[in-house]
Write a protein that holds these residues in place. Structure first.
Motif, PDB file in Angstrom:
ATOM      1  N   TYR A 147     -71.646  -8.102  12.003  1.00  0.00           N
ATOM      2  CA  TYR A 147     -72.188  -7.744  10.696  1.00  0.00           C
ATOM      3  C   TYR A 147     -72.135  -6.235  10.457  1.00  0.00           C
ATOM      4  O   TYR A 147     -71.854  -5.453  11.361  1.00  0.00           O
ATOM      5  CB  TYR A 147     -73.634  -8.233  10.579  1.00  0.00           C
ATOM      6  N   PHE A 148     -72.424  -5.869   9.212  1.00  0.00           N
ATOM      7  CA  PHE A 148     -72.471  -4.472   8.782  1.00  0.00           C
ATOM      8  C   PHE A 148     -73.820  -4.223   8.123  1.00  0.00           C
ATOM      9  O   PHE A 148     -74.230  -4.985   7.252  1.00  0.00           O
ATOM     10  CB  PHE A 148     -71.360  -4.184   7.763  1.00  0.00           C
ATOM     11  N   GLN A 185     -72.194 -17.536   7.818  1.00  0.00           N
ATOM     12  CA  GLN A 185     -71.189 -17.678   6.770  1.00  0.00           C
ATOM     13  C   GLN A 185     -70.413 -16.375   6.675  1.00  0.00           C
ATOM     14  O   GLN A 185     -70.954 -15.346   6.283  1.00  0.00           O
ATOM     15  CB  GLN A 185     -71.860 -17.987   5.434  1.00  0.00           C
ATOM     16  N   ALA A 186     -69.148 -16.401   7.051  1.00  0.00           N
ATOM     17  CA  ALA A 186     -68.306 -15.208   6.981  1.00  0.00           C
ATOM     18  C   ALA A 186     -68.072 -14.824   5.519  1.00  0.00           C
ATOM     19  O   ALA A 186     -68.065 -15.679   4.624  1.00  0.00           O
ATOM     20  CB  ALA A 186     -66.972 -15.456   7.675  1.00  0.00           C
ATOM     21  N   THR A 187     -67.875 -13.538   5.277  1.00  0.00           N
ATOM     22  CA  THR A 187     -67.542 -13.059   3.943  1.00  0.00           C
ATOM     23  C   THR A 187     -66.171 -13.613   3.566  1.00  0.00           C
ATOM     24  O   THR A 187     -65.250 -13.607   4.373  1.00  0.00           O
ATOM     25  CB  THR A 187     -67.537 -11.523   3.923  1.00  0.00           C
ATOM     26  N   TRP A 219     -81.126  -4.714   4.987  1.00  0.00           N
ATOM     27  CA  TRP A 219     -80.245  -5.884   4.887  1.00  0.00           C
ATOM     28  C   TRP A 219     -78.954  -5.625   5.657  1.00  0.00           C
ATOM     29  O   TRP A 219     -78.585  -4.492   5.936  1.00  0.00           O
ATOM     30  CB  TRP A 219     -79.905  -6.165   3.419  1.00  0.00           C
ATOM     31  N   HIS A 220     -78.223  -6.714   5.941  1.00  0.00           N
ATOM     32  CA  HIS A 220     -76.874  -6.615   6.486  1.00  0.00           C
ATOM     33  C   HIS A 220     -76.032  -7.739   5.896  1.00  0.00           C
ATOM     34  O   HIS A 220     -76.562  -8.715   5.365  1.00  0.00           O
ATOM     35  CB  HIS A 220     -76.864  -6.660   8.024  1.00  0.00           C
ATOM     36  N   VAL A 221     -74.705  -7.562   5.952  1.00  0.00           N
ATOM     37  CA  VAL A 221     -73.759  -8.584   5.493  1.00  0.00           C
ATOM     38  C   VAL A 221     -72.812  -8.889   6.640  1.00  0.00           C
ATOM     39  O   VAL A 221     -72.536  -8.041   7.486  1.00  0.00           O
ATOM     40  CB  VAL A 221     -72.975  -8.137   4.239  1.00  0.00           C
ATOM     41  N   TYR A 222     -72.325 -10.119   6.671  1.00  0.00           N
ATOM     42  CA  TYR A 222     -71.483 -10.559   7.774  1.00  0.00           C
ATOM     43  C   TYR A 222     -70.012 -10.206   7.569  1.00  0.00           C
ATOM     44  O   TYR A 222     -69.539 -10.018   6.451  1.00  0.00           O
ATOM     45  CB  TYR A 222     -71.644 -12.058   8.012  1.00  0.00           C
TER      46      TYR A 222
END
Length: 160
Positions: free
Chosen positions: A113-114, A73-75, A59-62
């Motif tokens: 992303y991370f 969708q930005a965090t 997975w990754h998050v923005y």
């Protein structure tokens, strides 16, 4: 003796739930919420509200940096103004981690992303000796098959 065993079993089952009070686990990431400060901060001091987000494998998050094209969708951090007391957030928000970026043809824009642990931090000024900060972290978690909007509710006491 039988009742004592039942009580010990119940306590053993509930203990992990209490120990995760500052951490939330979702399908996409593990989110840990802390406040970075030394000792007991005084009114007028600035401390960091920190969200350590560790994406699950695959997975990754923005980023908190929004896409100009609206590609993701930005965090984002949203405070519950009616429940937050004794603190106000600064305008700027930051992130520490290994940021990755590439152009995505499907999203028609750059993705930031991370896919490893990232710390999102938001400075806040204390307006009282004891503060309570309540809100929700909104983030998008994605893998190779899907993207899901996640939330992590939090309540953090400072100076208590």
């Amino acid at each position: 003796m039988k009742n004592l065993f039942k009580l010990m079993l119940l306590v053993g089952m509930l203990a992990p739930a209490f120990s995760l009070s500052s951490q939330q686990i979702s399908e996409g990431a593990i989110v840990k919420v802390t406040v970075d400060h030394d000792g007991s901060p005084a009114p007028g001091e600035t401390v960091n509200l920190e969200f350590e987000v560790t994406p699950q494998k695959g997975w990754h998050v923005y980023s908190v940096q929004p896409s100009e094209e609206g590609a993701y969708q930005a965090t984002e951090l949203k405070l519950d103004a009616s429940a937050t007391q004794g603190a106000k957030l600064a305008v700027e928000v930051g992130e520490l981690g290994k940021l990755k970026s590439h152009y995505d043809d499907i999203m028609q824009g750059p993705l930031r992303y991370f896919d490893e642990t990232v710390t999102f931090f938001h400075p806040m000024e204390l307006t009282a000796g004891n503060a309570e900060v309540v809100g929700t972290l909104h983030y998008m978690g994605c893998n190779d098959e899907k993207c899901i909007p996640f939330t992590a509710d939090f309540s953090v006491a400072v100076g208590r």
